[in-house]
Structure formats: C-alpha cells, structure tokens
Enzyme design. Structure first.
Site, PDB file in Angstrom:
ATOM      1  N   LYS A   5      41.020  18.074 -22.406  1.00  0.00           N
ATOM      2  CA  LYS A   5      39.707  16.948 -22.320  1.00  0.00           C
ATOM      3  C   LYS A   5      39.536  16.404 -23.556  1.00  0.00           C
ATOM      4  O   LYS A   5      39.541  15.144 -23.879  1.00  0.00           O
ATOM      5  CB  LYS A   5      38.658  17.594 -21.546  1.00  0.00           C
ATOM      6  CG  LYS A   5      37.687  16.497 -21.389  1.00  0.00           C
ATOM      7  CD  LYS A   5      37.787  16.081 -20.216  1.00  0.00           C
ATOM      8  CE  LYS A   5      36.840  15.002 -19.859  1.00  0.00           C
ATOM      9  NZ  LYS A   5      37.451  13.723 -18.904  1.00  0.00           N
ATOM     10  N   HIS A  59      60.673 -11.017 -17.296  1.00  0.00           N
ATOM     11  CA  HIS A  59      61.211 -11.065 -18.885  1.00  0.00           C
ATOM     12  C   HIS A  59      61.938  -9.753 -18.768  1.00  0.00           C
ATOM     13  O   HIS A  59      62.018  -9.195 -20.240  1.00  0.00           O
ATOM     14  CB  HIS A  59      60.116 -11.261 -19.742  1.00  0.00           C
ATOM     15  CG  HIS A  59      59.534 -12.818 -19.756  1.00  0.00           C
ATOM     16  ND1 HIS A  59      60.239 -13.846 -19.871  1.00  0.00           N
ATOM     17  CD2 HIS A  59      58.393 -13.117 -19.137  1.00  0.00           C
ATOM     18  CE1 HIS A  59      59.502 -15.082 -19.621  1.00  0.00           C
ATOM     19  NE2 HIS A  59      58.318 -14.320 -19.113  1.00  0.00           N
ATOM     20  N   ARG A  81      39.259  22.018 -22.548  1.00  0.00           N
ATOM     21  CA  ARG A  81      39.926  22.029 -23.994  1.00  0.00           C
ATOM     22  C   ARG A  81      41.324  22.351 -24.107  1.00  0.00           C
ATOM     23  O   ARG A  81      41.983  22.312 -25.123  1.00  0.00           O
ATOM     24  CB  ARG A  81      38.994  22.779 -24.866  1.00  0.00           C
ATOM     25  CG  ARG A  81      37.692  22.476 -24.856  1.00  0.00           C
ATOM     26  CD  ARG A  81      36.734  23.173 -25.810  1.00  0.00           C
ATOM     27  NE  ARG A  81      37.026  22.783 -27.074  1.00  0.00           N
ATOM     28  CZ  ARG A  81      36.549  22.111 -27.836  1.00  0.00           C
ATOM     29  NH1 ARG A  81      35.516  21.232 -27.190  1.00  0.00           N
ATOM     30  NH2 ARG A  81      36.679  21.934 -29.262  1.00  0.00           N
ATOM     31  N   CYS A 140      41.591  23.767 -27.669  1.00  0.00           N
ATOM     32  CA  CYS A 140      41.347  25.221 -27.629  1.00  0.00           C
ATOM     33  C   CYS A 140      39.625  25.401 -27.290  1.00  0.00           C
ATOM     34  O   CYS A 140      39.050  24.534 -27.835  1.00  0.00           O
ATOM     35  CB  CYS A 140      41.757  26.026 -28.481  1.00  0.00           C
ATOM     36  SG  CYS A 140      43.463  26.182 -28.855  1.00  0.00           S
ATOM     37  N   ASN A 155      39.917  27.457 -33.159  1.00  0.00           N
ATOM     38  CA  ASN A 155      40.334  26.224 -32.603  1.00  0.00           C
ATOM     39  C   ASN A 155      40.722  25.252 -33.654  1.00  0.00           C
ATOM     40  O   ASN A 155      39.816  25.411 -34.805  1.00  0.00           O
ATOM     41  CB  ASN A 155      39.357  25.623 -31.772  1.00  0.00           C
ATOM     42  CG  ASN A 155      39.413  24.201 -31.449  1.00  0.00           C
ATOM     43  OD1 ASN A 155      40.226  23.810 -31.294  1.00  0.00           O
ATOM     44  ND2 ASN A 155      38.341  23.592 -31.324  1.00  0.00           N
ATOM     45  N   GLY A 156      41.658  24.746 -33.722  1.00  0.00           N
ATOM     46  CA  GLY A 156      42.121  23.846 -34.865  1.00  0.00           C
ATOM     47  C   GLY A 156      43.598  24.109 -35.504  1.00  0.00           C
ATOM     48  O   GLY A 156      44.372  24.827 -34.844  1.00  0.00           O
ATOM     49  N   GLU A 166      45.168   1.299 -16.648  1.00  0.00           N
ATOM     50  CA  GLU A 166      44.208   2.510 -16.338  1.00  0.00           C
ATOM     51  C   GLU A 166      44.748   3.169 -15.317  1.00  0.00           C
ATOM     52  O   GLU A 166      44.913   4.333 -15.099  1.00  0.00           O
ATOM     53  CB  GLU A 166      42.858   2.131 -16.554  1.00  0.00           C
ATOM     54  CG  GLU A 166      41.934   3.265 -16.262  1.00  0.00           C
ATOM     55  CD  GLU A 166      41.928   4.465 -17.121  1.00  0.00           C
ATOM     56  OE1 GLU A 166      42.379   4.360 -18.285  1.00  0.00           O
ATOM     57  OE2 GLU A 166      41.350   5.334 -16.644  1.00  0.00           O
ATOM     58  N   TRP A 212      45.122  25.496 -26.046  1.00  0.00           N
ATOM     59  CA  TRP A 212      46.207  24.335 -25.993  1.00  0.00           C
ATOM     60  C   TRP A 212      47.017  24.646 -26.955  1.00  0.00           C
ATOM     61  O   TRP A 212      46.592  24.407 -28.254  1.00  0.00           O
ATOM     62  CB  TRP A 212      45.396  23.135 -26.030  1.00  0.00           C
ATOM     63  CG  TRP A 212      46.181  21.958 -25.569  1.00  0.00           C
ATOM     64  CD1 TRP A 212      46.333  21.446 -24.239  1.00  0.00           C
ATOM     65  CD2 TRP A 212      46.824  20.941 -26.408  1.00  0.00           C
ATOM     66  NE1 TRP A 212      47.032  20.132 -24.458  1.00  0.00           N
ATOM     67  CE2 TRP A 212      47.359  20.068 -25.707  1.00  0.00           C
ATOM     68  CE3 TRP A 212      46.860  20.940 -27.985  1.00  0.00           C
ATOM     69  CZ2 TRP A 212      48.223  19.015 -26.313  1.00  0.00           C
ATOM     70  CZ3 TRP A 212      47.567  19.764 -28.387  1.00  0.00           C
ATOM     71  CH2 TRP A 212      48.428  18.808 -27.385  1.00  0.00           C
ATOM     72  N   GLU A 228      49.164  10.908 -15.064  1.00  0.00           N
ATOM     73  CA  GLU A 228      48.794  11.977 -15.911  1.00  0.00           C
ATOM     74  C   GLU A 228      48.452  13.091 -14.816  1.00  0.00           C
ATOM     75  O   GLU A 228      48.459  14.559 -15.151  1.00  0.00           O
ATOM     76  CB  GLU A 228      47.376  11.826 -16.857  1.00  0.00           C
ATOM     77  CG  GLU A 228      46.077  11.654 -16.051  1.00  0.00           C
ATOM     78  CD  GLU A 228      45.049  11.605 -17.233  1.00  0.00           C
ATOM     79  OE1 GLU A 228      44.867  12.029 -18.014  1.00  0.00           O
ATOM     80  OE2 GLU A 228      44.547  10.404 -17.058  1.00  0.00           O
ATOM     81  N   LYS A 260      46.342   6.959 -15.018  1.00  0.00           N
ATOM     82  CA  LYS A 260      45.395   7.923 -14.050  1.00  0.00           C
ATOM     83  C   LYS A 260      46.628   8.677 -13.090  1.00  0.00           C
ATOM     84  O   LYS A 260      46.781   9.710 -13.180  1.00  0.00           O
ATOM     85  CB  LYS A 260      44.485   7.441 -13.309  1.00  0.00           C
ATOM     86  CG  LYS A 260      43.400   8.253 -13.085  1.00  0.00           C
ATOM     87  CD  LYS A 260      42.304   8.180 -13.982  1.00  0.00           C
ATOM     88  CE  LYS A 260      42.972   8.002 -15.425  1.00  0.00           C
ATOM     89  NZ  LYS A 260      41.756   8.323 -16.511  1.00  0.00           N
TER      90      LYS A 260
HETATM   91  C1  F6R Z   1      42.964   9.837 -19.348  1.00  0.00           C
HETATM   92  C2  F6R Z   1      42.062  10.523 -20.541  1.00  0.00           C
HETATM   93  C3  F6R Z   1      42.427  10.577 -21.996  1.00  0.00           C
HETATM   94  C4  F6R Z   1      41.351  10.161 -22.697  1.00  0.00           C
HETATM   95  C5  F6R Z   1      41.870  10.162 -24.145  1.00  0.00           C
HETATM   96  C6  F6R Z   1      40.444   9.934 -25.270  1.00  0.00           C
HETATM   97  O1  F6R Z   1      42.322  10.005 -18.041  1.00  0.00           O
HETATM   98  O2  F6R Z   1      41.168  11.170 -20.270  1.00  0.00           O
HETATM   99  O3  F6R Z   1      43.596   9.643 -21.916  1.00  0.00           O
HETATM  100  O4  F6R Z   1      40.836   8.950 -22.560  1.00  0.00           O
HETATM  101  O5  F6R Z   1      42.335  11.392 -24.490  1.00  0.00           O
HETATM  102  O6  F6R Z   1      39.537  10.740 -25.015  1.00  0.00           O
HETATM  103  P1  F6R Z   1      37.959  10.733 -25.296  1.00  0.00           P
HETATM  104  O7  F6R Z   1      37.348   9.568 -24.564  1.00  0.00           O
HETATM  105  O8  F6R Z   1      37.196  11.887 -25.181  1.00  0.00           O
HETATM  106  O9  F6R Z   1      38.017  10.045 -26.939  1.00  0.00           O
END
Ligand code: F6R
Length: 583
Positions: free
Chosen positions: A578, A478, A27, A2, A98-99, A455, A72, A462, A459
């Site tokens: 994020k 396997h 957020r 949030c 937020n929290g 990775e 969120w 998500e 990507k």
């Molecule tokens: C994937 C992504 C998330 C963050 C993860 C950690 O694209 O963005 O998997 O990498 O939530 O976030 P940070 O780096 O802010 O701790």
C-alpha cells in the site's frame, strides 16, 4: 516498505503483536516474523507470506519485550532466512527494519566477517554493528550504529537482557504510544489504542522501558516531545461484515465524499486568491497519478490554465520547468510514497505554491507541504486504492472550483453525486465471468473516459493479474488493432455526449476484427445498434465532470469480482504494497 512493531510491558502475548502486524500488512506481506524475550532468551519465529501463516505456525507465547515485522522484500529473496527480525551473529541483538540501507555493502566490509552474515538482507549489518559496539553504553552504541547508516530506516531493536527497546528513524515513519506500563512502537498509529502518541522525527532516538519511554537527540541528551492525539478508532478498520476490505471501501465512497464536501466548506480558501499562477503541475504515482490527470483536466477546463499531470518518477527524471508562479499539486493516499516525496522536495526548490492532497495528515508528504488538503477517505486497507481514488478526484474538483470562486456550485454537484452514489448498485458478475479467464483485456475511452479507462485497467491488472491496457479510443487504429483478435474483450467507456459517436466508431473498428465489446455509458444511445455489443451498462449521468466517478466505481466492482472469481485475495495482490516507500 515493510511494517514494524515493538511492544514492551508485562506478559505481552504473541497474539497481540500478530493483531498489530495484521494492521500493517498493507505495507507488505512477503514474510512475517517476531522475536520475543522470555527469561533472558530470544524466541524467534518467521514464516513466508501473510501474518496468518505465522499465527498458525507460531506457538502461543508471552514475554515482556517483543518485536515483529511484515516484509515487502527489497534485498534478498522471500524466504525465512531473510525474514525479520534479524539477529546479530552472537544472537544478542534482534532488529526489525523498514527502509533501505544503501551503504550496507561498504558497512559489511568494515564491521563484519563473511561467516557472520547469513542473510541476503541489508538489515543484518545493523545487528552486527550493534554487536560490535561492546564497550559503549547501549544508547550510545545504538546512536553510533544509526549514524553509520546511509539511506532510510525505521528501526526497532532488542538487546537480550536489557529490558528495553531502542528505536530511531530516517525518512521512514515511526510512532510510539505509552499507556500505563506498556509502550508500543509501530510504523503506523493505526496499531495504537485511542489516546496520545508520539511521532518520531529524523535524528531522534528513543528508549522504551517498562515504566516509560524517553527521547534523545543525536548527542544522547534527553528531549521533550509534544504528544499527538490518536486520530481514528481502530474499530474503523474492521471488515464490518464484508468479505473483503476492498468491497467495504468501495461501498463507503458516497459517505466519504459527503464528509469531504462538508470539510471543504470549512476551509479558508483565501490563500488561493493571493497566488498568481501561470501553470499547474499535478504529481502522483499509480492511481494517484490518474487522479492528477483528472485534476489537470479540471484545471484546463474550468480555469483555462496550462495544467499537466506527471507520474512522480517522471517528474524526477525530467528537467521540470517550474518557477515561483507554478502551482504544484502532489496527490498521495498514504503521503509516504518515496517518488512523490522526492518530487515535492524537488519542486520546493523552485516554488512555494505547493498543495498536497493526502489521506494521512501526519504523513511525511503532509509535514513537508506548505498547504495540505485532506482526502477524508478514512483508513484504506485494501492495497488497491478505491475510495481514496474517488475522494482524490472530488478534492481536486473542489480545489479547482474554489479557485474559480464556484464553491457553492461544487458543493451542490458533489452532494448530488453522493446521493446518486448511495442508490447506485451494479451487478457486474456476468461481465466478470465473461472476462475472468482472458489473457488480454482492452479499455478504451476519449478525454476523461480515457483517464477512467487507465484507472480501470490498473485496478483489474493489479488484483487479477490479467494483462489489461487502456488506450485513447482514437489511438486503436494507430497500431493497437494488431492485437485485437477473436473474442478479445474491449471495455468501452462513453460519458461525454460530444464524443459518443467517435468513441463508438473506434469500438466498432475493434468489433470488425473480432473483439467482444462491453459498454459502460451514461449517455442515451437511441440511434446506436446495441446488438453490436456483447454486454452493456447504463450508468447515472450527474455532470460532465463527475460522471467519471460512476464509471470508476463500476470498474472497481468489475476488478473486485474478477479477482474473487479467480480465487485471489483482492485485498492483498502479489508484489504490491500500500505504501511504496522506495524510489
Ligand atoms: C493502485 C494503487 C497504487 C497507488 C500508488 C500511489 O490501486 O493503490 O497505484 O495509487 O502506489 O500510492 P499513494 O497514493 O499512497 O502515493
């Protein structure tokens, strides 16, 4: 997660708060809402989804005190009722939060009757405790209320007629900027104008009025605070002509890597020489965990040291064996990821050899870490991490090279990488078209390529919502081959000369079961029958350590293209935020 905003000043327009909330959408964007006070009345507007929905539905209003929220969801469904601001039963208090209030059920029994509560949120009780504190001064009441709360919070509160904003925080970020007759409160200083601002600390309280903002301790005594300087211009976070932030941010990669390289040459690395290190733990979440895996590879390869990467949540669940000679490296773009912060606190009990690598130098992680290395990626708005991920890898590479006393080589390699990236462009649209309607996609590679596969798959899943999974190429036989059916796409990564043949053998085993193979390689494949592949891309080869960056950028572009072709918004994937500030 949030994002919260509050503004107090003369004739503040709702458009101003929408603009700020938009900057906080990273957020969370399950719902958004505002409460504005005009002529002693509260006007509350809420919508589900992104800020734009609220902007479209809410009439243009102006007033002197306004709070806003982008949510969120953690407690309660995504709907208008649960959207913030949340009002107290008598409608005199409005709260954005937020929290997570962990003891909200207990507090409900103590401070509210059932018919007073209409939302499913943990926040509503805050508004109602405030409402109950009738006899007390407003600040005293606010402090009392915050003292009842267990868990985490950043709160911005309005009381009808008080012409004030009340703010406090515990374990969640909150910042204040006072310019002229206007004070702005926000979860992130990216909402601020260039100039000075204040960072709220846990246990501090602030009251903002038209002409000033005052800070108090938990006893209600005035405290003076040191102002910080606004670090980055808001202009940096426009799309700059790109259709999406994600594409803009991928494109910024070489420039950010250059900036990082320049900065790392100015760091005094002598502290490393004083450290005796017996092993290394690298800890992060999501993409940051993947960069830790790459970092662990660098530590093992260049320093021949026992190095292991762990997702922060696993580090927390496990009996982590650390001692005072263990180096712990925490990686986080936001520096606010709850699991990573808790992991850091756990490690601090055993070792002081701690380095945090983060993009936000004012973050909680940075403030708790003995040593902080910046990622230098600049503000990253798209939820899917791109330039921050690649900069994390370069940071880890340079850290390892500093430990190896090979900084000059590192600088040469990184600058060479950034130059080659400047010229790097890849049209992955045909491949995106070929895979965009698939239900399952596989990524395979060996060693460093396997990490890049992880990775790449993260990507794509998500932002496209396709089930994508990465496997070490040698593991297919396997069990995973059972899932390979006709036309299932398998993306094959080959950057290490030594491993070419072995990886291709695994790929051909999948091909024999009907898979479609798509190759990303940076090794010449003269003796390989390329007809066995359904598509392929030759990538530049800089060196065994950094070629993974080209693969990563290629897979980021692929994920971006698939997302756009599926009609999705790559900047705002569903159910994500994020900054993941819940454990
Ligand atoms: C994937 C992504 C998330 C963050 C993860 C950690 O694209 O963005 O998997 O990498 O939530 O976030 P940070 O780096 O802010 O701790």
């Amino acid at each position: 997660m949030c994002g919260i905003v509050g503004i107090i000043g003369k004739n503040i327009k709702t458009t101003e708060i929408f603009d700020k909330l938009e900057k906080l959408q990273y957020r969370g964007y399950d719902s958004a809402g505002i409460c504005i006070e005009k002529d002693n009345k509260f006007y509350v507007h809420k919508e589900t989804g992104i800020i734009d929905n609220l902007r479209k539905e809410c009439p243009n209003l102006f007033g002197d005190v306004i709070i806003g929220h982008t949510r969120w969801a953690t407690h309660g469904k995504v709907n208008k009722t649960n959207a913030h601001p949340i009002l107290s039963a008598n409608g005199c208090w409005a709260v954005v939060h937020n929290g997570i209030i962990e003891n909200f059920a207990e507090l409900k029994d103590k401070f509210a009757s059932k018919d007073e509560l209409i939302t499913e949120t943990d926040t509503e009780i805050v508004a109602n405790i405030l409402e109950k504190g009738k006899g007390k001064e407003d600040l005293q009441n606010f402090i009392f209320t915050c003292e009842q709360l267990k868990g985490s919070f950043a709160l911005c509160v309005m009381k009808k007629g008080s012409k004030s904003l009340f703010i406090a925080k515990k374990k969640k970020p909150l910042y204040v900027q006072s310019i002229g007759n206007k004070t702005t409160i926000a979860s992130d200083p990216i909402c601020f104008e260039k100039g000075e601002y204040f960072k709220m600390e846990d246990g501090e309280y602030a009251v903002a009025n038209f002409d000033n903002v005052r800070f108090f301790d938990c006893k209600g005594r005035l405290v003076s605070k040191q102002a910080l300087k606004c670090f980055e211009l808001v202009s940096q976070i426009s799309k700059n002509g790109f259709e999406h932030f994600m594409l803009k941010e991928i494109t910024e990669t070489p420039q950010k890597i250059r900036g990082l390289c320049k900065h790392y040459q100015t760091i005094d690395w002598s502290f490393l020489k004083r450290w005796w290190i017996n092993k290394v733990k690298l800890i992060g979440c999501g993409s940051a965990y993947h960069s830790c895996l790459v970092g662990a590879y660098y530590f093992r390869k260049h320093l021949n040291i026992d190095a292991e990467a762990l997702p922060a949540s696993e580090f927390l669940s496990d009996n982590a064996i650390l001692d005072s000679s263990t180096l712990c490296v925490f990686v986080s773009q936001s520096g606010e990821t709850a699991d990573t912060i808790s992991a850091l606190k756990k490690a601090l009990k055993k070792t002081k050899k701690i380095i945090s690598i983060t993009n936000v130098d004012y973050s909680t992680l940075a403030s708790l870490s003995p040593i902080v290395l910046p990622i230098c990626a600049g503000v990253e708005i798209a939820v899917a991490s791109t330039k921050a991920y690649t900069c994390q890898i370069v940071s880890l590479y340079m850290l390892v090279m500093a430990l190896k006393s090979k900084m000059r080589n590192a600088v040469r390699n990184v600058l060479n990488l950034s130059k080659r990236l400047d010229r790097f462009s890849l049209d992955v649209s045909k491949l995106a078209e070929a895979i965009k309607d698939q239900k399952n996609i596989f990524y395979i590679g060996r060693n460093l390529d396997y990490i890049t596969a992880l990775e790449g798959a993260l990507k794509l899943k998500e932002i496209s919502y396709i089930n994508c999974n990465a496997y070490p190429a040698g593991e297919l036989k396997h069990g995973v081959l059972a899932l390979i059916q006709k036309d299932v796409p398998v993306i094959v990564l080959v950057s290490n000369k030594r491993l070419v043949q072995k990886t291709l053998n695994s790929a051909f085993e999948a091909k024999s079961r009907g898979a479609k193979l798509f190759l990303f390689h940076s090794q010449p494949l003269e003796k390989i029958d390329l007809n066995k592949f359904d598509g392929g891309f030759m990538l530049p080869n800089v060196n065994n350590d950094l070629t993974c960056i080209f693969e990563t950028v290629a897979l980021q572009l692929l994920a971006y293209n698939v997302s756009v072709m599926r009609g999705l918004d790559p900047d705002k994937p569903r159910n994500l935020a994020k900054s993941v500030t819940v454990e």
